[in-house]
Write an enzyme that holds these catalytic residues in place. Structure first.
Site, mmCIF file in Angstrom:
data_model
loop_
_atom_site.group_PDB
_atom_site.id
_atom_site.type_symbol
_atom_site.label_atom_id
_atom_site.label_comp_id
_atom_site.label_asym_id
_atom_site.label_seq_id
_atom_site.Cartn_x
_atom_site.Cartn_y
_atom_site.Cartn_z
ATOM 1 N N GLU A 166 0.838 -1.206 0.000
ATOM 2 C CA GLU A 166 0.000 0.000 0.000
ATOM 3 C C GLU A 166 0.870 1.250 0.000
ATOM 4 O O GLU A 166 1.938 1.287 0.613
ATOM 5 C CB GLU A 166 -0.908 0.012 1.229
ATOM 6 C CG GLU A 166 -1.792 1.247 1.340
ATOM 7 C CD GLU A 166 -2.739 1.205 2.529
ATOM 8 O OE1 GLU A 166 -2.967 2.270 3.127
ATOM 9 O OE2 GLU A 166 -3.238 0.108 2.862
ATOM 10 N N GLU A 170 -3.432 10.056 3.890
ATOM 11 C CA GLU A 170 -4.581 9.992 4.789
ATOM 12 C C GLU A 170 -4.703 11.300 5.556
ATOM 13 O O GLU A 170 -3.707 11.952 5.871
ATOM 14 C CB GLU A 170 -4.466 8.814 5.760
ATOM 15 C CG GLU A 170 -4.714 7.467 5.097
ATOM 16 C CD GLU A 170 -4.899 6.342 6.096
ATOM 17 O OE1 GLU A 170 -5.991 5.750 6.133
ATOM 18 O OE2 GLU A 170 -3.939 6.062 6.835
#
Length: 342
Positions: A166, A170
């Site tokens: 990943e 965020e």
């Protein structure tokens, strides 16, 4: 000893029986996902479907590959609910993954919203995945976050759910001027890799361009065209495991909004801020104005995948709203978990 043709045939039959015994799905509902079998994209899409437990090796759809394109969300066809997805990523570049469907295209933007779910005493959000896959390339998303209250988490990620690789941006509601960058390798949860970056303004008030530039040798994160972080593959080498802990797997671009403040996990709540404020009519929204994908490998095609079975509607659907928690299954009458084939 020369291999006997008779023994070879017997061995092939034994192998076929073992393969069938290991499968939990049948030819009408060939695709396995999280304990259930069915035949549409929610179960058969590459990255969601588990090939080891599906009917056979061709049941799960193949990865779609990367196509360089810009999506401006001017058309309702730019987003489709995954259960209605016919399998052509060029016609429907983004998929809303969870039910209830809390994602939409309106006013020239992708909108992901989170509503209060009384039964779980927390928010139920949305996750939107790109229909095409990517393995190296440059992805720029123009985003206005949902960082208007503690606990609300907005995400822009490139992730392979099977390998756990990943790369992400965020935003957490308790820090509206901040964006966090992170990466993971092989699902190893090393939270020390997170690096925050402060913007001069509230990320929920204005759109900003966030870019992940991923090559075989490095990852660059950019905000409004300025590089804010670089990770080089050579610097991720772990001598103990003789491994570069650097994401390399084919993956999907995704966006999500979820309730970190009421997640029930203390570490997550402290990270996101808590509790998430809820009241009558409260709703949180994340907006994506455009997504530009420039590929650097694994070129895609225009051909839709085959479904490997019938077009029957699933009886039960995994639903977790992008929370990262174990899915909750709907309770349609007659719905059953799939039965192993023996």
């Amino acid at each position: 000893m020369k291999f006997s043709p008779v023994f070879a045939s017997a061995a092939a039959l034994v192998a076929a029986s073992l393969a069938s015994a290991q499968s939990t799905c049948n030819e009408w509902s060939p695709c396995f996902r999280e304990g259930y079998c069915d035949s549409d994209a929610m179960f058969c899409l590459w990255g969601l479907c588990d090939p080891a437990k599906s009917f056979n090796s061709t049941s799960c759809w193949q990865p779609e590959g990367c196509v360089s394109q810009t999506t401006t969300f001017d058309s309702s066809s730019d987003l489709v609910f995954i259960r209605s997805y016919p399998g052509n990523p060029n016609a429907n570049p983004f998929l809303s993954i969870f039910e209830p469907d809390n994602a939409s295209v309106a006013n020239g933007a992708l909108q992901l919203q989170m509503n209060y779910a009384a039964a779980q005493n927390k928010g139920f959000g949305a996750t939107v995945d790109a229909a095409h896959t990517i393995q190296y390339g440059k992805v720029t998303a123009r985003v206005k976050t949902a960082s208007v209250a503690p606990g609300v988490v907005s995400s822009f990620i490139i992730r392979n759910d099977q390998t756990g690789d990943e790369i992400d941006f965020e935003w957490v509601g308790k820090a509206p001027n901040e964006v966090q960058t992170n990466f993971y390798f092989n699902d190893i949860l090393d939270y020390t890799q997170m690096v925050p970056y402060n913007l001069p303004s509230d990320t929920s008030k204005d759109f900003h361009d966030y870019t992940i530039d991923w090559t075989p040798d490095a990852i660059n994160w950019l905000v409004d065209g300025t590089v804010i972080r670089t990770v080089r593959k050579q610097d991720t080498f772990d001598a103990a495991s003789n491994t570069y802990k650097f994401p390399t797997s084919e993956a999907r671009v995704a966006f999500s909004i979820w309730d970190g403040g009421n997640s029930g996990a203390q570490g997550t709540q402290e990270w996101a801020g808590y509790p998430t404020p809820w009241g009558n009519g409260v709703q949180y929204q994340m907006f994506v104005d455009t997504v530009d994908i420039q590929c650097n490998g694994n070129a895609g095609t225009t051909a839709p995948p085959t479904d490997g079975g019938s077009s029957e509607v699933p009886t039960e659907v995994p639903t977790d709203g992008g929370s990262g928690e174990p899915p909750v299954y709907s309770t349609n009458p007659g719905g059953q978990k799939c039965i192993p084939r023996y």
